[in-house]
Design a protein around this motif. Structure first.
Motif, PDB file in Angstrom:
ATOM      1  N   THR A 294       0.825  -1.210   0.000  1.00  0.00           N
ATOM      2  CA  THR A 294       0.000   0.000   0.000  1.00  0.00           C
ATOM      3  C   THR A 294       0.857   1.257   0.000  1.00  0.00           C
ATOM      4  O   THR A 294       0.601   2.201  -0.769  1.00  0.00           O
ATOM      5  CB  THR A 294      -0.927   0.006   1.232  1.00  0.00           C
ATOM      6  OG1 THR A 294      -1.757  -1.153   1.202  1.00  0.00           O
ATOM      7  CG2 THR A 294      -1.804   1.245   1.244  1.00  0.00           C
TER       8      THR A 294
ATOM      9  N   THR B 205       1.181   4.042  -3.088  1.00  0.00           N
ATOM     10  CA  THR B 205       0.926   5.456  -2.793  1.00  0.00           C
ATOM     11  C   THR B 205       2.117   6.315  -3.215  1.00  0.00           C
ATOM     12  O   THR B 205       1.952   7.391  -3.803  1.00  0.00           O
ATOM     13  CB  THR B 205       0.652   5.651  -1.293  1.00  0.00           C
ATOM     14  OG1 THR B 205      -0.485   4.862  -0.911  1.00  0.00           O
ATOM     15  CG2 THR B 205       0.387   7.121  -0.962  1.00  0.00           C
TER      16      THR B 205
ATOM     17  N   SER C  25      -6.975  -8.517  -8.095  1.00  0.00           N
ATOM     18  CA  SER C  25      -6.838  -7.845  -6.798  1.00  0.00           C
ATOM     19  C   SER C  25      -5.745  -6.792  -6.843  1.00  0.00           C
ATOM     20  O   SER C  25      -5.907  -5.680  -6.318  1.00  0.00           O
ATOM     21  CB  SER C  25      -6.541  -8.883  -5.717  1.00  0.00           C
ATOM     22  OG  SER C  25      -6.319  -8.257  -4.469  1.00  0.00           O
TER      23      SER C  25
ATOM     24  N   ALA D  44      -6.892  -3.771  -8.845  1.00  0.00           N
ATOM     25  CA  ALA D  44      -7.823  -2.949  -8.060  1.00  0.00           C
ATOM     26  C   ALA D  44      -7.062  -2.080  -7.062  1.00  0.00           C
ATOM     27  O   ALA D  44      -7.415  -0.903  -6.855  1.00  0.00           O
ATOM     28  CB  ALA D  44      -8.819  -3.851  -7.331  1.00  0.00           C
ATOM     29  N   ALA D  45      -6.019  -2.644  -6.449  1.00  0.00           N
ATOM     30  CA  ALA D  45      -5.216  -1.862  -5.495  1.00  0.00           C
ATOM     31  C   ALA D  45      -4.506  -0.715  -6.200  1.00  0.00           C
ATOM     32  O   ALA D  45      -4.415   0.399  -5.656  1.00  0.00           O
ATOM     33  CB  ALA D  45      -4.210  -2.776  -4.812  1.00  0.00           C
TER      34      ALA D  45
ATOM     35  N   ARG E  18      -5.498   0.860  -8.967  1.00  0.00           N
ATOM     36  CA  ARG E  18      -6.466   1.882  -9.360  1.00  0.00           C
ATOM     37  C   ARG E  18      -6.975   2.648  -8.151  1.00  0.00           C
ATOM     38  O   ARG E  18      -7.238   3.861  -8.228  1.00  0.00           O
ATOM     39  CB  ARG E  18      -7.599   1.225 -10.145  1.00  0.00           C
ATOM     40  CG  ARG E  18      -7.117   0.820 -11.541  1.00  0.00           C
ATOM     41  CD  ARG E  18      -7.950  -0.200 -12.240  1.00  0.00           C
ATOM     42  NE  ARG E  18      -7.254  -0.635 -13.464  1.00  0.00           N
ATOM     43  CZ  ARG E  18      -7.360  -1.848 -13.986  1.00  0.00           C
ATOM     44  NH1 ARG E  18      -8.101  -2.763 -13.405  1.00  0.00           N
ATOM     45  NH2 ARG E  18      -6.683  -2.154 -15.086  1.00  0.00           N
ATOM     46  N   SER E  19      -7.082   1.964  -7.022  1.00  0.00           N
ATOM     47  CA  SER E  19      -7.482   2.641  -5.798  1.00  0.00           C
ATOM     48  C   SER E  19      -6.446   3.678  -5.379  1.00  0.00           C
ATOM     49  O   SER E  19      -6.783   4.721  -4.809  1.00  0.00           O
ATOM     50  CB  SER E  19      -7.677   1.612  -4.678  1.00  0.00           C
ATOM     51  OG  SER E  19      -8.006   2.243  -3.467  1.00  0.00           O
ATOM     52  N   ALA E  20      -5.163   3.389  -5.697  1.00  0.00           N
ATOM     53  CA  ALA E  20      -4.086   4.321  -5.350  1.00  0.00           C
ATOM     54  C   ALA E  20      -3.947   5.444  -6.369  1.00  0.00           C
ATOM     55  O   ALA E  20      -3.149   6.365  -6.176  1.00  0.00           O
ATOM     56  CB  ALA E  20      -2.759   3.562  -5.243  1.00  0.00           C
TER      57      ALA E  20
END
Length: 543
Positions: free
Chosen positions: A357, A361, A389, A392-393, A395-397
């Motif tokens: 994570t 970032t 998965s 998705a991580a 794109r979330s960032a």
């Protein structure tokens, strides 16, 4: 006298010249304990001497990869666990040289038992032992030979401190009896552009001064060649390098079909002028030998340096590739029975999700401040669920382009499913070979299975390329196979859209592609794919 010898080619190019060997380190003398205080003092002085010498070599290194390897050696020699182990042995009555040898023998056995990446670091430990023992005895470590003319260096294996100091104008080529495709010898030889062959059985029996020729791509070594043959080999290599250096511009076939030629790097300092972009940004250098992970700000600064140097160009960042077989102290991971098949790459995020994570970032933060086209990929992905998965991580960032590395056969076989969840694939053919053939990259007895011309590997690459074409998504190769000019023709013919390699390898691959049309590449690829043996597959490509 031997004639032809087959090893593992780890740095492409041809060379010929007289061989000269690396002198052996000082032998361990009979025990001579002078009292704990004197022995501790001798050991402390030896550590300071060796670490100081390695730091000086790092500062003087011609290449940042070499410098980073040497700085990692300094961290090893100053490791608290090693210092405590040696001190305990001295307090138990061992003299400093024998305490060093005994303590490092324990580490060596652990590295060998772990296999994979750690087994490849055994020669680094041996070098540290030899340097510390020499320093304890007040003796200098033997340096590289200096015969007064260019030569081919032969050795059992080369330590980073020796390899980093090689002068390509004097050392025409490297031949070692040990080592592997991902050993420091191989990595630094490719970085310096010196042809090299490792796992060359019997090479240590060749007398100094014997003329040999070597092919760093095929691994073929000819012993006791004629002076005229040696001259012809070197003239041919010089002509090849001149042609390659003269080629510029993006990668494309003779009829204009684009095949992006990208660089594999570890930091901004590895970049060279004119590269189309980066196909593999290894982020491990930020994490090496640390007891705490790099901070968010530290990571942002490192990524920003690379992105800023490549405005408007693609940079593919590989998230942390570490774990059981590439241990990092701060991960505090338990030992595993077979680390190469354990928790590594993306799997580390199962136990340490914050590491991934934070890294995503940091990449997103650095990308937002630059115009580079930033793509992100995860190593060691085995299933479509893992791929989705990870995407998705990303794109979330705030990272819109996410892909995965294909390094295990399961992922290659399910490439169509995986591509439904990600934007691109990148084939790491080094690990894909290892896992496909159940052949550890350090096992010299299985070297022929690690040949990227093996038909089974070519079939897996073809399956991924076909899946990419069907999905309309790019598929690249970032393993060492991409740096083989002849194999690059096969990859282009299979439909691979980008090839990523050490920057020094790009000109030769560019030249090979420019000499053949896409249809010719497809014909070569079809013949290689139909072959039953790596020899037959290689014969399908032009010499």
């Amino acid at each position: 006298m031997m004639s032809d010898v087959k090893g593992i080619g780890v740095s492409p190019g041809a060379a010929a010249g007289p061989v000269h060997r690396l002198a052996p380190p000082p032998a361990l003398p009979a025990p001579a304990f002078r009292g704990a205080s004197l022995e501790r003092s001798a050991f402390v002085s030896a550590v300071a001497s060796v670490s100081g010498d390695l730091n000086r070599r790092a500062d003087a290194a011609r290449d940042e990869v070499a410098a980073e390897v040497l700085r990692a050696q300094v961290l090893m020699v100053e490791d608290e666990t090693l210092l405590e182990a040696v001190t305990d042995l001295i307090d138990g009555g061992a003299d400093a040289p024998h305490a060093v040898a005994e303590a490092l023998a324990v580490h060596r056995a652990a590295f060998e038992a772990a296999g994979g990446y750690l087994a490849e670091r055994v020669s680094d430990l041996d070098d540290l032992r030899d340097r510390l023992v020499a320093a304890c005895l007040g003796l200098p470590m033997p340096g590289l030979p200096d015969p007064g003319h260019p030569y081919v260096l032969i050795a059992r294996d080369l330590a980073p401190a020796d390899t980093a100091g090689l002068d390509p104008a004097q050392v025409l080529g490297l031949l070692t009896a040990e080592g592997g495709p991902t050993s420091h010898t191989a990595i630094l030889a490719r970085t310096l552009g010196i042809p090299a062959v490792v796992r060359c059985a019997g090479i240590l029996s060749v007398p100094d001064g014997t003329l040999v020729s070597l092919d760093g791509a095929s691994g073929l070594v000819s012993v006791d060649v004629s002076a005229s043959d040696a001259t012809a080999v070197n003239a041919g290599e010089q002509a090849r390098r001149a042609r390659a250096a003269a080629s510029t511009g993006p990668g494309r076939t003779a009829d204009g079909h684009p095949v992006a030629l990208l660089a594999n790097i570890g930091s901004a300092r590895d970049l060279t002028a004119g590269v189309e972009g980066v196909g593999l940004f290894r982020t491990e250098l930020l994490y090496l030998d640390r007891t705490d992970p790099p901070s968010l700000d530290e990571q942002v600064a490192a990524y920003r340096d690379v992105f800023a140097a490549l405005p408007g160009r693609k940079v593919v960042v590989r998230t942390l590739d570490a774990g059981a077989d590439k241990p990092l102290p701060f991960l505090r991971m338990a030992g595993e029975p077979n680390p190469a098949l354990g928790v590594r790459g993306l799997r580390v995020a199962r136990r340490n999700p914050d590491v991934l994570t934070t890294q995503l970032t940091a990449i997103a933060t650095a990308a937002a401040a630059a115009s580079a086209e930033v793509w992100v990929m995860a190593p060691m992905v085995a299933t479509a669920a893992e791929a989705s998965s990870f995407a998705a991580a990303c794109r979330s960032a705030g990272l819109p382009t996410a892909g995965v590395m294909i390094e295990v056969p399961a992922a290659a076989l399910r490439a169509p499913s995986i591509l439904r969840g990600v934007d691109f694939l990148s084939l790491g053919t080094n690990d894909l070979s290892q896992y496909t053939f159940a052949a550890d990259r350090m096992c010299g007895d299985l070297a022929e299975l690690l040949d990227h011309w093996q038909p089974a590997l070519i079939a897996l690459i073809a399956a991924c390329a076909s899946a990419g074409a069907e999905a309309g998504k790019p598929v690249g190769v970032c393993g060492e196979s991409a740096a083989d000019p002849a194999f690059a023709l096969v990859l282009a013919g299979l439909g691979i859209s980008s090839l990523s390699m050490a920057p020094r390898s790009i000109p030769a691959v560019r030249e090979a592609l420019a000499a053949h049309t896409l249809d010719e590449c497809r014909t070569i690829a079809k013949a290689a794919l139909a072959a039953d043996t790596p020899e037959a597959a290689r014969a399908a490509a032009p010499a």
